[in-house]
Motif scaffolding. Structure first.
Motif, PDB file in Angstrom:
ATOM      1  N   CYS A  28       0.847  -1.180   0.000  1.00 28.34           N
ATOM      2  CA  CYS A  28       0.000   0.000   0.000  1.00 28.34           C
ATOM      3  C   CYS A  28       0.888   1.237   0.000  1.00 28.34           C
ATOM      4  CB  CYS A  28      -0.902  -0.001   1.247  1.00 28.34           C
ATOM      5  SG  CYS A  28      -1.970   1.448   1.414  1.00 28.34           S
ATOM      6  N   VAL A  29       0.469   2.240  -0.772  1.00 29.17           N
ATOM      7  CA  VAL A  29       1.120   3.550  -0.769  1.00 29.17           C
ATOM      8  C   VAL A  29       0.015   4.586  -0.604  1.00 29.17           C
ATOM      9  CG1 VAL A  29       2.481   5.225  -2.090  1.00 29.17           C
ATOM     10  CG2 VAL A  29       2.995   2.780  -2.280  1.00 29.17           C
ATOM     11  N   ILE A  30       0.236   5.525   0.280  1.00 23.63           N
ATOM     12  CA  ILE A  30      -0.739   6.596   0.495  1.00 23.63           C
ATOM     13  C   ILE A  30      -0.087   7.920   0.119  1.00 23.63           C
ATOM     14  CG2 ILE A  30      -2.123   7.844   2.198  1.00 23.63           C
ATOM     15  CD1 ILE A  30      -2.442   5.200   3.715  1.00 23.63           C
ATOM     16  N   LYS A  31      -0.666   8.546  -0.913  1.00 20.86           N
ATOM     17  CA  LYS A  31      -0.248   9.873  -1.381  1.00 20.86           C
ATOM     18  C   LYS A  31       1.249   9.962  -1.677  1.00 20.86           C
ATOM     19  CE  LYS A  31      -4.168  12.158   0.578  1.00 20.86           C
ATOM     20  NZ  LYS A  31      -4.779  13.351   0.078  1.00 20.86           N
ATOM     21  N   GLY A  32       1.841   8.855  -2.065  1.00 22.33           N
ATOM     22  CA  GLY A  32       3.252   8.839  -2.415  1.00 22.33           C
ATOM     23  C   GLY A  32       4.186   9.139  -1.255  1.00 22.33           C
ATOM     24  N   GLN A  33       3.646   9.128  -0.027  1.00 22.44           N
ATOM     25  CA  GLN A  33       4.436   9.509   1.145  1.00 22.44           C
ATOM     26  C   GLN A  33       4.502   8.455   2.236  1.00 22.44           C
ATOM     27  OE1 GLN A  33       2.669  13.144   2.491  1.00 22.44           O
ATOM     28  NE2 GLN A  33       3.428  14.317   0.766  1.00 22.44           N
ATOM     29  N   HIS A  34       3.544   7.552   2.259  1.00 21.27           N
ATOM     30  CA  HIS A  34       3.480   6.533   3.311  1.00 21.27           C
ATOM     31  C   HIS A  34       3.440   5.171   2.640  1.00 21.27           C
ATOM     32  CE1 HIS A  34       2.718   9.778   6.129  1.00 21.27           C
ATOM     33  NE2 HIS A  34       1.833  10.253   5.258  1.00 21.27           N
ATOM     34  N   PHE A  35       4.291   4.257   3.117  1.00 20.07           N
ATOM     35  CA  PHE A  35       4.508   2.989   2.441  1.00 20.07           C
ATOM     36  C   PHE A  35       4.293   1.833   3.422  1.00 20.07           C
ATOM     37  CE2 PHE A  35       7.044   6.420   0.822  1.00 20.07           C
ATOM     38  CZ  PHE A  35       6.749   6.394  -0.535  1.00 20.07           C
ATOM     39  N   PHE A  36       3.554   0.821   2.989  1.00 18.53           N
ATOM     40  CA  PHE A  36       3.173  -0.277   3.872  1.00 18.53           C
ATOM     41  C   PHE A  36       3.310  -1.616   3.158  1.00 18.53           C
ATOM     42  CE2 PHE A  36       0.628   3.476   4.650  1.00 18.53           C
ATOM     43  CZ  PHE A  36       0.684   3.652   6.014  1.00 18.53           C
ATOM     44  N   ILE A  37       3.634  -2.640   3.932  1.00 17.28           N
ATOM     45  CA  ILE A  37       3.531  -4.015   3.462  1.00 17.28           C
ATOM     46  C   ILE A  37       2.694  -4.805   4.463  1.00 17.28           C
ATOM     47  CG2 ILE A  37       5.676  -4.032   2.138  1.00 17.28           C
ATOM     48  CD1 ILE A  37       6.930  -5.637   4.480  1.00 17.28           C
ATOM     49  N   ARG A  38       2.118  -5.866   3.972  1.00 13.77           N
ATOM     50  CA  ARG A  38       1.295  -6.736   4.815  1.00 13.77           C
ATOM     51  C   ARG A  38       2.119  -7.954   5.203  1.00 13.77           C
ATOM     52  NH1 ARG A  38      -4.439  -8.972   2.674  1.00 13.77           N
ATOM     53  NH2 ARG A  38      -5.181  -9.957   4.590  1.00 13.77           N
ATOM     54  N   GLY A  39       1.998  -8.344   6.466  1.00 18.70           N
ATOM     55  CA  GLY A  39       2.723  -9.508   6.944  1.00 18.70           C
ATOM     56  C   GLY A  39       1.966 -10.199   8.053  1.00 18.70           C
ATOM     57  N   LEU A  40       2.609 -11.149   8.678  1.00 23.02           N
ATOM     58  CA  LEU A  40       1.966 -11.967   9.706  1.00 23.02           C
ATOM     59  C   LEU A  40       2.713 -11.897  11.030  1.00 23.02           C
ATOM     60  CD1 LEU A  40       1.344 -15.170   7.561  1.00 23.02           C
ATOM     61  CD2 LEU A  40      -0.344 -13.419   8.166  1.00 23.02           C
ATOM     62  N   ILE A  41       1.985 -11.538  12.058  1.00 31.10           N
ATOM     63  CA  ILE A  41       2.491 -11.715  13.423  1.00 31.10           C
ATOM     64  C   ILE A  41       2.090 -13.127  13.812  1.00 31.10           C
ATOM     65  CG2 ILE A  41       2.284 -11.036  15.841  1.00 31.10           C
ATOM     66  CD1 ILE A  41       1.609  -8.207  14.870  1.00 31.10           C
ATOM     67  N   GLU A  42       3.060 -14.003  13.968  1.00 38.06           N
ATOM     68  CA  GLU A  42       2.768 -15.401  14.287  1.00 38.06           C
ATOM     69  C   GLU A  42       2.992 -15.641  15.773  1.00 38.06           C
ATOM     70  OE1 GLU A  42       5.201 -17.538  11.482  1.00 38.06           O
ATOM     71  OE2 GLU A  42       3.721 -17.218   9.904  1.00 38.06           O
ATOM     72  N   ILE A  43       2.039 -16.330  16.359  1.00 32.75           N
ATOM     73  CA  ILE A  43       2.056 -16.599  17.793  1.00 32.75           C
ATOM     74  C   ILE A  43       1.941 -18.108  17.997  1.00 32.75           C
ATOM     75  CG2 ILE A  43       0.865 -16.201  19.978  1.00 32.75           C
ATOM     76  CD1 ILE A  43      -0.231 -13.579  18.722  1.00 32.75           C
ATOM     77  N   PRO A  44       2.908 -18.716  18.672  1.00 33.53           N
ATOM     78  CA  PRO A  44       2.816 -20.162  18.903  1.00 33.53           C
ATOM     79  C   PRO A  44       1.624 -20.498  19.797  1.00 33.53           C
ATOM     80  CG  PRO A  44       4.760 -19.229  20.008  1.00 33.53           C
ATOM     81  CD  PRO A  44       4.105 -18.123  19.270  1.00 33.53           C
ATOM     82  N   VAL A  45       1.025 -21.650  19.523  1.00 31.39           N
ATOM     83  CA  VAL A  45      -0.082 -22.149  20.346  1.00 31.39           C
ATOM     84  C   VAL A  45       0.511 -23.149  21.330  1.00 31.39           C
ATOM     85  CG1 VAL A  45      -2.307 -23.333  20.360  1.00 31.39           C
ATOM     86  CG2 VAL A  45      -1.722 -21.774  18.471  1.00 31.39           C
ATOM     87  N   ILE A  46       0.383 -22.847  22.605  1.00 25.41           N
ATOM     88  CA  ILE A  46       0.969 -23.675  23.666  1.00 25.41           C
ATOM     89  C   ILE A  46       0.384 -25.094  23.615  1.00 25.41           C
ATOM     90  CG2 ILE A  46       1.184 -23.943  26.173  1.00 25.41           C
ATOM     91  CD1 ILE A  46       1.068 -20.809  26.289  1.00 25.41           C
ATOM     92  N   GLY A  47       1.259 -26.090  23.672  1.00 21.32           N
ATOM     93  CA  GLY A  47       0.830 -27.492  23.657  1.00 21.32           C
ATOM     94  C   GLY A  47       0.452 -27.989  22.279  1.00 21.32           C
ATOM     95  N   SER A  48       0.866 -27.277  21.231  1.00 22.23           N
ATOM     96  CA  SER A  48       0.483 -27.642  19.872  1.00 22.23           C
ATOM     97  C   SER A  48       1.598 -27.227  18.913  1.00 22.23           C
ATOM     98  CB  SER A  48      -0.820 -26.906  19.507  1.00 22.23           C
ATOM     99  OG  SER A  48      -1.100 -27.015  18.145  1.00 22.23           O
ATOM    100  N   LYS A  49       1.566 -27.790  17.723  1.00 20.84           N
ATOM    101  CA  LYS A  49       2.483 -27.345  16.674  1.00 20.84           C
ATOM    102  C   LYS A  49       1.853 -26.227  15.854  1.00 20.84           C
ATOM    103  CE  LYS A  49       4.901 -31.720  16.291  1.00 20.84           C
ATOM    104  NZ  LYS A  49       5.282 -32.849  15.458  1.00 20.84           N
ATOM    105  N   ASP A  50       0.608 -25.872  16.174  1.00 21.23           N
ATOM    106  CA  ASP A  50      -0.109 -24.838  15.440  1.00 21.23           C
ATOM    107  C   ASP A  50       0.430 -23.453  15.760  1.00 21.23           C
ATOM    108  OD1 ASP A  50      -1.825 -26.687  14.246  1.00 21.23           O
ATOM    109  OD2 ASP A  50      -3.261 -26.562  15.899  1.00 21.23           O
ATOM    110  N   VAL A  51       0.130 -22.535  14.857  1.00 17.42           N
ATOM    111  CA  VAL A  51       0.492 -21.136  15.020  1.00 17.42           C
ATOM    112  C   VAL A  51      -0.749 -20.303  14.761  1.00 17.42           C
ATOM    113  CG1 VAL A  51       1.876 -19.252  14.058  1.00 17.42           C
ATOM    114  CG2 VAL A  51       2.880 -21.516  14.304  1.00 17.42           C
ATOM    115  N   PHE A  52      -0.975 -19.319  15.600  1.00 19.53           N
ATOM    116  CA  PHE A  52      -2.043 -18.349  15.383  1.00 19.53           C
ATOM    117  C   PHE A  52      -1.411 -17.140  14.720  1.00 19.53           C
ATOM    118  CE2 PHE A  52      -4.287 -14.514  16.551  1.00 19.53           C
ATOM    119  CZ  PHE A  52      -5.590 -14.831  16.200  1.00 19.53           C
ATOM    120  N   SER A  53      -2.087 -16.550  13.727  1.00 21.15           N
ATOM    121  CA  SER A  53      -1.511 -15.409  13.006  1.00 21.15           C
ATOM    122  C   SER A  53      -2.467 -14.230  12.962  1.00 21.15           C
ATOM    123  CB  SER A  53      -1.188 -15.791  11.562  1.00 21.15           C
ATOM    124  OG  SER A  53      -0.242 -16.818  11.507  1.00 21.15           O
ATOM    125  N   TRP A  54      -1.889 -13.061  13.137  1.00 24.55           N
ATOM    126  CA  TRP A  54      -2.570 -11.801  12.859  1.00 24.55           C
ATOM    127  C   TRP A  54      -2.011 -11.284  11.533  1.00 24.55           C
ATOM    128  CZ3 TRP A  54      -6.697 -10.380  15.376  1.00 24.55           C
ATOM    129  CH2 TRP A  54      -6.843 -10.621  16.741  1.00 24.55           C
TER     130      TRP A  54
END
Length: 149
Positions: A28-54
């Protein structure tokens, strides 16, 4: 297990008509001045091999954004250094604001969104990323996201 936002918090639909603004699924670019990328905050799930992501947006400097875009579709891009950024997604279910938390965006292989590493501090989201969360916490998040008060 994940929840995601469509755009950084600073995005407004009126920007679609601005020739210096753009919103794609991962950049994402806003007005040619602000620049963004999308990514994942990954959080381990206790007692599992799973991961929760934002799925979140991170603002980058113009130079880091150009660097990330320059290798976006390049095999081996995961060897790139991480990019410093500011979290640009408010996750309202946390008691403290998540906007502007310090991050490092780690590029991963082509086709995978960057891994967003939060600065290790005492913010509840950063603590969860380091320590993990329980299945009960995932249920709390699901209720909060799917059935907001």
């Amino acid at each position: 297990m994940s929840y995601s936002t469509i755009a950084p918090d600073a995005w407004d639909p009126s920007f679609q008509s601005d020739p210096n603004s753009m919103l794609f699924s991962d950049q994402c670019v806003i007005k040619g001045q602000h620049f963004f990328i999308r990514g994942l905050i990954e959080i381990p799930v206790i007692g599992s091999k799973d991961v929760f992501s934002w799925g979140v947006w991170v603002s980058l400097s113009k130079e880091n954004f150009a660097g990330a875009l320059g290798v976006w579709n390049t095999e081996g891009r995961e060897a790139e250094k991480s990019y410093f950024g500011w979290l640009s997604t408010e996750l309202a279910l946390y008691s403290e604001s998540t906007t502007n938390l310090k991050t490092n965006a780690h590029t991963r292989p082509v086709g995978k969104r960057p891994f967003i590493e939060l600065e290790p501090n005492d913010h509840p989201l950063a603590v969860e990323q380091r320590a993990g969360i329980t299945q009960d916490r995932i249920r709390e998040i699901a209720i909060a996201v799917l059935h907001p008060a």
